[in-house]
Write a protein that holds these residues in place. Sequence first.
Motif, PDB file in Angstrom:
ATOM      1  N   THR A   9      47.693  21.551  42.454  1.00 19.78           N
ATOM      2  CA  THR A   9      48.859  22.290  41.962  1.00 19.78           C
ATOM      3  C   THR A   9      48.853  22.346  40.437  1.00 19.78           C
ATOM      4  O   THR A   9      49.025  23.411  39.845  1.00 19.78           O
ATOM      5  CB  THR A   9      50.161  21.653  42.475  1.00 19.78           C
ATOM      6  N   SER A  10      48.649  21.200  39.788  1.00 16.85           N
ATOM      7  CA  SER A  10      48.647  21.198  38.322  1.00 16.85           C
ATOM      8  C   SER A  10      47.418  21.919  37.779  1.00 16.85           C
ATOM      9  O   SER A  10      47.503  22.622  36.782  1.00 16.85           O
ATOM     10  CB  SER A  10      48.739  19.772  37.770  1.00 16.85           C
ATOM     11  N   LEU A  11      46.284  21.786  38.435  1.00 15.85           N
ATOM     12  CA  LEU A  11      45.080  22.496  38.000  1.00 15.85           C
ATOM     13  C   LEU A  11      45.326  24.002  38.043  1.00 15.85           C
ATOM     14  O   LEU A  11      45.026  24.716  37.087  1.00 15.85           O
ATOM     15  CB  LEU A  11      43.886  22.138  38.890  1.00 15.85           C
ATOM     16  N   ARG A  12      45.898  24.468  39.123  1.00 15.24           N
ATOM     17  CA  ARG A  12      46.185  25.905  39.250  1.00 15.24           C
ATOM     18  C   ARG A  12      47.169  26.350  38.168  1.00 15.24           C
ATOM     19  O   ARG A  12      46.971  27.379  37.526  1.00 15.24           O
ATOM     20  CB  ARG A  12      46.747  26.206  40.638  1.00 15.24           C
ATOM     21  N   GLU A  13      48.205  25.564  37.949  1.00 14.92           N
ATOM     22  CA  GLU A  13      49.228  25.914  36.949  1.00 14.92           C
ATOM     23  C   GLU A  13      48.636  26.034  35.544  1.00 14.92           C
ATOM     24  O   GLU A  13      48.962  26.955  34.804  1.00 14.92           O
ATOM     25  CB  GLU A  13      50.334  24.850  36.965  1.00 14.92           C
ATOM     26  N   PHE A  14      47.762  25.123  35.178  1.00 15.60           N
ATOM     27  CA  PHE A  14      47.228  25.084  33.817  1.00 15.60           C
ATOM     28  C   PHE A  14      45.999  25.965  33.609  1.00 15.60           C
ATOM     29  O   PHE A  14      45.745  26.387  32.485  1.00 15.60           O
ATOM     30  CB  PHE A  14      46.871  23.642  33.432  1.00 15.60           C
ATOM     31  N   THR A  15      45.205  26.228  34.643  1.00 16.62           N
ATOM     32  CA  THR A  15      43.936  26.919  34.402  1.00 16.62           C
ATOM     33  C   THR A  15      43.781  28.261  35.116  1.00 16.62           C
ATOM     34  O   THR A  15      42.956  29.062  34.693  1.00 16.62           O
ATOM     35  CB  THR A  15      42.735  26.046  34.815  1.00 16.62           C
ATOM     36  N   LEU A  16      44.516  28.514  36.178  1.00 14.22           N
ATOM     37  CA  LEU A  16      44.263  29.719  36.958  1.00 14.22           C
ATOM     38  C   LEU A  16      45.397  30.735  36.926  1.00 14.22           C
ATOM     39  O   LEU A  16      45.140  31.937  36.913  1.00 14.22           O
ATOM     40  CB  LEU A  16      43.950  29.341  38.417  1.00 14.22           C
ATOM     41  N   ASN A  17      46.634  30.285  36.920  1.00 13.53           N
ATOM     42  CA  ASN A  17      47.758  31.220  36.936  1.00 13.53           C
ATOM     43  C   ASN A  17      47.783  32.069  35.669  1.00 13.53           C
ATOM     44  O   ASN A  17      47.677  31.561  34.564  1.00 13.53           O
ATOM     45  CB  ASN A  17      49.081  30.470  37.058  1.00 13.53           C
ATOM     46  N   GLY A  18      47.901  33.362  35.850  1.00 10.93           N
ATOM     47  CA  GLY A  18      48.023  34.272  34.721  1.00 10.93           C
ATOM     48  C   GLY A  18      46.746  34.479  33.926  1.00 10.93           C
ATOM     49  O   GLY A  18      46.805  34.896  32.773  1.00 10.93           O
ATOM     50  N   THR A  19      45.599  34.181  34.513  1.00 11.40           N
ATOM     51  CA  THR A  19      44.335  34.359  33.802  1.00 11.40           C
ATOM     52  C   THR A  19      43.470  35.395  34.498  1.00 11.40           C
ATOM     53  O   THR A  19      43.671  35.709  35.666  1.00 11.40           O
ATOM     54  CB  THR A  19      43.541  33.037  33.720  1.00 11.40           C
ATOM     55  N   ASP A  20      42.516  35.902  33.770  1.00 14.14           N
ATOM     56  CA  ASP A  20      41.553  36.851  34.321  1.00 14.14           C
ATOM     57  C   ASP A  20      40.186  36.492  33.747  1.00 14.14           C
ATOM     58  O   ASP A  20      39.712  37.131  32.815  1.00 14.14           O
ATOM     59  CB  ASP A  20      41.948  38.279  33.948  1.00 14.14           C
ATOM     60  N   HIS A  21      39.593  35.448  34.282  1.00 18.30           N
ATOM     61  CA  HIS A  21      38.306  34.983  33.776  1.00 18.30           C
ATOM     62  C   HIS A  21      37.227  36.045  34.034  1.00 18.30           C
ATOM     63  O   HIS A  21      37.202  36.671  35.081  1.00 18.30           O
ATOM     64  CB  HIS A  21      37.906  33.667  34.442  1.00 18.30           C
ATOM     65  N   GLY A  22      36.362  36.196  33.042  1.00 19.49           N
ATOM     66  CA  GLY A  22      35.322  37.206  33.130  1.00 19.49           C
ATOM     67  C   GLY A  22      34.206  36.870  34.108  1.00 19.49           C
ATOM     68  O   GLY A  22      33.512  37.759  34.592  1.00 19.49           O
ATOM     69  N   SER A  23      34.040  35.596  34.422  1.00 18.26           N
ATOM     70  CA  SER A  23      32.977  35.183  35.335  1.00 18.26           C
ATOM     71  C   SER A  23      33.343  33.847  35.977  1.00 18.26           C
ATOM     72  O   SER A  23      34.261  33.152  35.530  1.00 18.26           O
ATOM     73  CB  SER A  23      31.659  35.026  34.569  1.00 18.26           C
TER      74      SER A  23
END
Length: 65
Positions: A9-23
């Motif tokens: 949950t915290s990993l998703r909140e800090f690194t994945l939510n609202g991002t659009d990683h290029g690769s």
Amino acid sequence: MNRIEVQFTSLREFTLNGTDHGSHREQGSMIGRYIAWHNRNSDNHRLRKIVNRANMAWRGTRLES
């Protein structure tokens, strides 16, 4: 929700939510950086709040089962 999901949950909140990683490599790098940061900052107020909220949700689902 199981115990490992609480940690994600915290990993998703800090690194994945609202991002659009290029690769996937870029995303993997962000996850690695987050893990290193998390290990150094386990007493961070925002992190504690997210983990505590997820723990309460996990405990609630266990009580309902």
